[in-house]
Design an enzyme around this catalytic site. Sequence first.
Site, PDB file in Angstrom:
ATOM      1  N   ARG A  97       0.309  -5.980  17.948  1.00  0.00           N
ATOM      2  CA  ARG A  97       1.504  -5.514  17.244  1.00  0.00           C
ATOM      3  C   ARG A  97       2.456  -4.782  18.170  1.00  0.00           C
ATOM      4  NH1 ARG A  97      -0.306  -5.145  11.750  1.00  0.00           N
ATOM      5  NH2 ARG A  97       1.206  -4.274  10.312  1.00  0.00           N
ATOM      6  N   ARG A 169      -1.828  -1.251  -2.469  1.00  0.00           N
ATOM      7  CA  ARG A 169      -2.148  -0.432  -1.299  1.00  0.00           C
ATOM      8  C   ARG A 169      -1.311   0.836  -1.296  1.00  0.00           C
ATOM      9  NH1 ARG A 169      -1.610  -4.604   3.577  1.00  0.00           N
ATOM     10  NH2 ARG A 169      -0.435  -2.828   4.376  1.00  0.00           N
ATOM     11  N   ARG A 180       8.063   0.714   7.562  1.00  0.00           N
ATOM     12  CA  ARG A 180       7.223  -0.290   8.234  1.00  0.00           C
ATOM     13  C   ARG A 180       8.069  -1.428   8.796  1.00  0.00           C
ATOM     14  NH1 ARG A 180       3.545  -1.189   3.431  1.00  0.00           N
ATOM     15  NH2 ARG A 180       2.844  -3.100   4.425  1.00  0.00           N
TER      16      ARG A 180
HETATM   17  P1  ADP Z   1       1.240  -5.161   6.947  1.00  0.00           P
HETATM   18  O1  ADP Z   1       1.322  -6.290   7.950  1.00  0.00           O
HETATM   19  O2  ADP Z   1       1.516  -5.590   5.562  1.00  0.00           O
HETATM   20  O3  ADP Z   1       2.047  -3.970   7.333  1.00  0.00           O
HETATM   21  P2  ADP Z   1      -1.527  -4.549   7.721  1.00  0.00           P
HETATM   22  O4  ADP Z   1      -2.621  -4.613   6.738  1.00  0.00           O
HETATM   23  O5  ADP Z   1      -1.523  -5.548   8.823  1.00  0.00           O
HETATM   24  O6  ADP Z   1      -0.215  -4.619   6.858  1.00  0.00           O
HETATM   25  O7  ADP Z   1      -1.476  -3.096   8.385  1.00  0.00           O
HETATM   26  C1  ADP Z   1      -1.462  -1.921   7.609  1.00  0.00           C
HETATM   27  C2  ADP Z   1      -1.297  -0.704   8.506  1.00  0.00           C
HETATM   28  O8  ADP Z   1      -2.428  -0.622   9.418  1.00  0.00           O
HETATM   29  C3  ADP Z   1      -0.083  -0.710   9.435  1.00  0.00           C
HETATM   30  O9  ADP Z   1       1.073  -0.206   8.800  1.00  0.00           O
HETATM   31  C4  ADP Z   1      -0.567   0.203  10.569  1.00  0.00           C
HETATM   32  O10 ADP Z   1      -0.519   1.566  10.195  1.00  0.00           O
HETATM   33  C5  ADP Z   1      -2.023  -0.169  10.698  1.00  0.00           C
HETATM   34  N1  ADP Z   1      -2.252  -1.265  11.675  1.00  0.00           N
HETATM   35  C6  ADP Z   1      -2.748  -2.509  11.415  1.00  0.00           C
HETATM   36  N2  ADP Z   1      -2.837  -3.244  12.535  1.00  0.00           N
HETATM   37  C7  ADP Z   1      -2.383  -2.456  13.539  1.00  0.00           C
HETATM   38  C8  ADP Z   1      -2.209  -2.618  14.950  1.00  0.00           C
HETATM   39  N3  ADP Z   1      -2.513  -3.787  15.557  1.00  0.00           N
HETATM   40  N4  ADP Z   1      -1.726  -1.580  15.677  1.00  0.00           N
HETATM   41  C9  ADP Z   1      -1.406  -0.421  15.100  1.00  0.00           C
HETATM   42  N5  ADP Z   1      -1.528  -0.183  13.782  1.00  0.00           N
HETATM   43  C10 ADP Z   1      -2.023  -1.178  13.001  1.00  0.00           C
END
Ligand code: ADP
Length: 222
Positions: A97, A169, A180
């Site tokens: 990410r 969520r 986000r």
């Molecule tokens: P979405 O893509 O709908 O935002 P995710 O379930 O992928 O939801 O992620 C939810 C939260 O988990 C993110 O907003 C972040 O806080 C954290 N997160 C998930 N993956 C990562 C990552 N690769 N690096 C940093 N934070 C992450």
Amino acid sequence: MLLLLIHMKIVILLGAPGSGKGTMAERLSSQDPVFRHLSSGSMLREAVSNQTRAGRLAEGAMKRGELVSDELIAEMIKDTILGIEGECTLLLDGFPRTVAQAAILDQMIESCGAQLWAVVWLDVDEEDLVDRIVGRRVCLGCGAGYHIETILPEKDGVCDLCGEALVARKDDNLETIRHRLSVYKASTMPLIDLYRSRGLLRRVMSAGAINETVELVKNALG
Ligand code: ADP
Ligand code: ZN
């Protein structure tokens, strides 16, 4: 001659929150067992609900819609990726990410002899993203994703797969969603150019029905 046996292909699903990364990964892995789904968000939510060390460290940032640290994510993902055995196509949903995480992934791939096969960018209009996220529900038991209008369970409020309750969520509220999306633009969108320059990017317009998008993703992987 050196014969390289690639046991694992890696496919990164890239896209904004609500773009359908998890939905695509769930559909593909339920249609064909060669696909495995690894969701960093689900792993983190499980860690939070079990109150592990990683979960306690991640909880605040997740609620605020910020990213957790690259180190924490790397630590959590690494053992899972390196521990995968047998032939498979690993669908990475939510990782990498940031540009730093992309570099960490490159190192992992090198040390386990996998191959980065493709990066599928699920491209969706911003207004659609907000609607999708607001209506999203997730299973407390297995993490499966639903939507109040487009992905309905057979029985109201109950997961088809494991029978547990479906909930919204904590970070799927309007205020956090806007934040986000801005985090996505600043920290994750640079990966689009990065992987395009490496010839790996496949852009999929993810505006239509879910089944149509699944077919587009399959074609992009072809
Ligand atoms: P979405 O893509 O709908 O935002 P995710 O379930 O992928 O939801 O992620 C939810 C939260 O988990 C993110 O907003 C972040 O806080 C954290 N997160 C998930 N993956 C990562 C990552 N690769 N690096 C940093 N934070 C992450
Ligand atoms: Zn479930």
